[in-house]
Design a protein around this motif. Structure first.
Motif, PDB file in Angstrom:
ATOM      1  N   VAL A  35       0.850  -1.186   0.000  1.00  8.43           N
ATOM      2  CA  VAL A  35       0.000   0.000   0.000  1.00  8.43           C
ATOM      3  C   VAL A  35       0.884   1.233   0.000  1.00  8.43           C
ATOM      4  O   VAL A  35       2.023   1.199   0.498  1.00  8.43           O
ATOM      5  CB  VAL A  35      -0.947  -0.018   1.219  1.00  8.43           C
ATOM      6  CG1 VAL A  35      -0.161   0.081   2.520  1.00  8.43           C
ATOM      7  CG2 VAL A  35      -2.002   1.065   1.126  1.00  8.43           C
ATOM      8  N   GLN A  36       0.376   2.315  -0.546  1.00  8.85           N
ATOM      9  CA  GLN A  36       1.117   3.564  -0.530  1.00  8.85           C
ATOM     10  C   GLN A  36       0.994   4.240   0.827  1.00  8.85           C
ATOM     11  O   GLN A  36       0.012   4.029   1.561  1.00  8.85           O
ATOM     12  CB  GLN A  36       0.598   4.501  -1.618  1.00  8.85           C
ATOM     13  CG  GLN A  36       0.964   4.055  -3.034  1.00  8.85           C
ATOM     14  CD  GLN A  36       0.600   5.091  -4.065  1.00  8.85           C
ATOM     15  OE1 GLN A  36      -0.333   5.875  -3.877  1.00  8.85           O
ATOM     16  NE2 GLN A  36       1.319   5.103  -5.178  1.00  8.85           N
ATOM     17  N   ALA A  37       1.964   5.062   1.151  1.00 10.06           N
ATOM     18  CA  ALA A  37       1.912   5.825   2.392  1.00 10.06           C
ATOM     19  C   ALA A  37       0.606   6.615   2.459  1.00 10.06           C
ATOM     20  O   ALA A  37       0.169   7.201   1.455  1.00 10.06           O
ATOM     21  CB  ALA A  37       3.102   6.760   2.486  1.00 10.06           C
ATOM     22  N   GLY A  38       0.001   6.608   3.644  1.00  8.47           N
ATOM     23  CA  GLY A  38      -1.282   7.265   3.824  1.00  8.47           C
ATOM     24  C   GLY A  38      -2.482   6.358   3.606  1.00  8.47           C
ATOM     25  O   GLY A  38      -3.614   6.724   3.937  1.00  8.47           O
ATOM     26  N   GLY A  39      -2.223   5.179   3.049  1.00  2.00           N
ATOM     27  CA  GLY A  39      -3.296   4.238   2.773  1.00  2.00           C
ATOM     28  C   GLY A  39      -3.670   3.401   3.976  1.00  2.00           C
ATOM     29  O   GLY A  39      -3.161   3.603   5.085  1.00  2.00           O
ATOM     30  N   SER A  40      -4.557   2.436   3.738  1.00  2.00           N
ATOM     31  CA  SER A  40      -5.081   1.592   4.811  1.00  2.00           C
ATOM     32  C   SER A  40      -5.008   0.120   4.419  1.00  2.00           C
ATOM     33  O   SER A  40      -5.064  -0.219   3.233  1.00  2.00           O
ATOM     34  CB  SER A  40      -6.550   1.954   5.105  1.00  2.00           C
ATOM     35  OG  SER A  40      -6.667   3.281   5.548  1.00  2.00           O
ATOM     36  N   ASN A  43     -14.078 -16.382  16.707  1.00  2.00           N
ATOM     37  CA  ASN A  43     -12.666 -16.685  17.010  1.00  2.00           C
ATOM     38  C   ASN A  43     -11.716 -15.945  16.076  1.00  2.00           C
ATOM     39  O   ASN A  43     -10.788 -16.528  15.494  1.00  2.00           O
ATOM     40  CB  ASN A  43     -12.395 -18.192  16.922  1.00  2.00           C
ATOM     41  CG  ASN A  43     -12.943 -18.959  18.117  1.00  2.00           C
ATOM     42  OD1 ASN A  43     -13.654 -18.400  18.941  1.00  2.00           O
ATOM     43  ND2 ASN A  43     -12.628 -20.232  18.192  1.00  2.00           N
ATOM     44  N   THR A  44     -11.948 -14.667  15.942  1.00  2.00           N
ATOM     45  CA  THR A  44     -11.096 -13.857  15.069  1.00  2.00           C
ATOM     46  C   THR A  44     -10.707 -12.544  15.741  1.00  2.00           C
ATOM     47  O   THR A  44     -11.412 -12.053  16.639  1.00  2.00           O
ATOM     48  CB  THR A  44     -11.799 -13.520  13.741  1.00  2.00           C
ATOM     49  OG1 THR A  44     -12.991 -12.784  14.023  1.00  2.00           O
ATOM     50  CG2 THR A  44     -12.150 -14.768  12.950  1.00  2.00           C
ATOM     51  N   ILE A  45      -9.594 -12.011  15.309  1.00  2.00           N
ATOM     52  CA  ILE A  45      -9.248 -10.644  15.636  1.00  2.00           C
ATOM     53  C   ILE A  45      -8.913  -9.932  14.336  1.00  2.00           C
ATOM     54  O   ILE A  45      -8.541 -10.561  13.345  1.00  2.00           O
ATOM     55  CB  ILE A  45      -8.072 -10.516  16.629  1.00  2.00           C
ATOM     56  CG1 ILE A  45      -6.768 -11.061  16.032  1.00  2.00           C
ATOM     57  CG2 ILE A  45      -8.394 -11.218  17.939  1.00  2.00           C
ATOM     58  CD1 ILE A  45      -5.537 -10.690  16.859  1.00  2.00           C
ATOM     59  N   SER A  46      -9.035  -8.626  14.373  1.00  4.14           N
ATOM     60  CA  SER A  46      -8.718  -7.815  13.200  1.00  4.14           C
ATOM     61  C   SER A  46      -7.890  -6.611  13.624  1.00  4.14           C
ATOM     62  O   SER A  46      -7.978  -6.160  14.771  1.00  4.14           O
ATOM     63  CB  SER A  46     -10.003  -7.336  12.513  1.00  4.14           C
ATOM     64  OG  SER A  46     -10.728  -8.425  12.001  1.00  4.14           O
ATOM     65  N   LEU A  47      -7.114  -6.122  12.705  1.00  7.75           N
ATOM     66  CA  LEU A  47      -6.327  -4.921  12.931  1.00  7.75           C
ATOM     67  C   LEU A  47      -6.555  -3.982  11.765  1.00  7.75           C
ATOM     68  O   LEU A  47      -6.127  -4.260  10.636  1.00  7.75           O
ATOM     69  CB  LEU A  47      -4.839  -5.245  13.061  1.00  7.75           C
ATOM     70  CG  LEU A  47      -3.930  -4.047  13.326  1.00  7.75           C
ATOM     71  CD1 LEU A  47      -4.263  -3.444  14.694  1.00  7.75           C
ATOM     72  CD2 LEU A  47      -2.459  -4.449  13.274  1.00  7.75           C
ATOM     73  N   GLN A  48      -7.250  -2.895  12.014  1.00  7.11           N
ATOM     74  CA  GLN A  48      -7.461  -1.862  11.006  1.00  7.11           C
ATOM     75  C   GLN A  48      -6.305  -0.880  11.096  1.00  7.11           C
ATOM     76  O   GLN A  48      -6.084  -0.278  12.148  1.00  7.11           O
ATOM     77  CB  GLN A  48      -8.788  -1.145  11.241  1.00  7.11           C
ATOM     78  CG  GLN A  48      -9.074  -0.037  10.241  1.00  7.11           C
ATOM     79  CD  GLN A  48      -9.250  -0.555   8.827  1.00  7.11           C
ATOM     80  OE1 GLN A  48      -9.887  -1.582   8.618  1.00  7.11           O
ATOM     81  NE2 GLN A  48      -8.676   0.145   7.859  1.00  7.11           N
ATOM     82  N   MET A  49      -5.586  -0.740   9.992  1.00 12.02           N
ATOM     83  CA  MET A  49      -4.412   0.128   9.971  1.00 12.02           C
ATOM     84  C   MET A  49      -4.656   1.259   8.991  1.00 12.02           C
ATOM     85  O   MET A  49      -4.846   1.025   7.792  1.00 12.02           O
ATOM     86  CB  MET A  49      -3.179  -0.677   9.551  1.00 12.02           C
ATOM     87  CG  MET A  49      -2.912  -1.886  10.431  1.00 12.02           C
ATOM     88  SD  MET A  49      -1.372  -2.731  10.040  1.00 12.02           S
ATOM     89  CE  MET A  49      -1.713  -3.306   8.388  1.00 12.02           C
ATOM     90  N   ASN A  50      -4.676   2.472   9.509  1.00  7.31           N
ATOM     91  CA  ASN A  50      -4.903   3.659   8.694  1.00  7.31           C
ATOM     92  C   ASN A  50      -3.675   4.554   8.715  1.00  7.31           C
ATOM     93  O   ASN A  50      -2.797   4.400   9.563  1.00  7.31           O
ATOM     94  CB  ASN A  50      -6.117   4.426   9.215  1.00  7.31           C
ATOM     95  CG  ASN A  50      -7.391   3.611   9.181  1.00  7.31           C
ATOM     96  OD1 ASN A  50      -7.607   2.813   8.257  1.00  7.31           O
ATOM     97  ND2 ASN A  50      -8.242   3.790  10.172  1.00  7.31           N
ATOM     98  N   SER A  51      -3.647   5.483   7.789  1.00  7.33           N
ATOM     99  CA  SER A  51      -2.539   6.449   7.713  1.00  7.33           C
ATOM    100  C   SER A  51      -1.188   5.748   7.787  1.00  7.33           C
ATOM    101  O   SER A  51      -0.300   6.123   8.548  1.00  7.33           O
ATOM    102  CB  SER A  51      -2.654   7.477   8.853  1.00  7.33           C
ATOM    103  OG  SER A  51      -3.889   8.158   8.781  1.00  7.33           O
TER     104      SER A  51
END
Length: 125
Positions: A12-17, A77-85
């Motif tokens: 992903v490009q910088a600033g993306g998610s 039985n899941t976890i998620s990680l939302q990564m922004n910016s």
């Protein structure tokens, strides 16, 4: 122990998610604290974020506060990680982990005995 399988990495490009997911096997998932750690080339594996077994508390590394958000679903039985910016410094292999911890102990990877195989996240500038 639980078996863990990560998915969702990529370029992903910088600033993306990006959104990472981790699926766990086993009937004791809800008893474990779950977290994400990452390892960049030539560096030690470092803490990113951990969420307690109940899901009521999450601990974040200073470098990701306000940009990353962890969640868990104790039914699926899941976890998620939302990564922004995202930043180029976020480039690493991200590992899902399960363990038992409380308070400051949740920052210590030694308290996490089950690990996934990792998923690559690459952020281009």
């Amino acid at each position: 122990q639980v078996q863990l399988l990560e998915s969702g990495g990529g370029l992903v490009q910088a600033g993306g998610s990006l959104r990472l997911s981790c699926a766990a096997s086993g009937r004791t998932f809800s008893s474990y604290a779950m977290g994400w750690f990452r390892q960049a080339p030539g560096k030690e594996r470092e803490f990113v974020v951990v969420i307690t077994s109940s899901g009521h508390t999450a601990y974040y590394a200073d470098s990701v506060v306000g940009r990353f958000r962890i969640s868990r679903d104790n039914v699926k039985n899941t976890i998620s990680l939302q990564m922004n910016s995202l930043k180029p410094d976020d480039t690493a292999v991200y590992y899902c982990a399960a363990g038992v911890c409380a308070g400051d102990g949740c920052y210590d990877r030694a308290n996490f005995r089950s690990w996934g195989q990792g998923t690559q996240v690459t952020v281009s500038s």
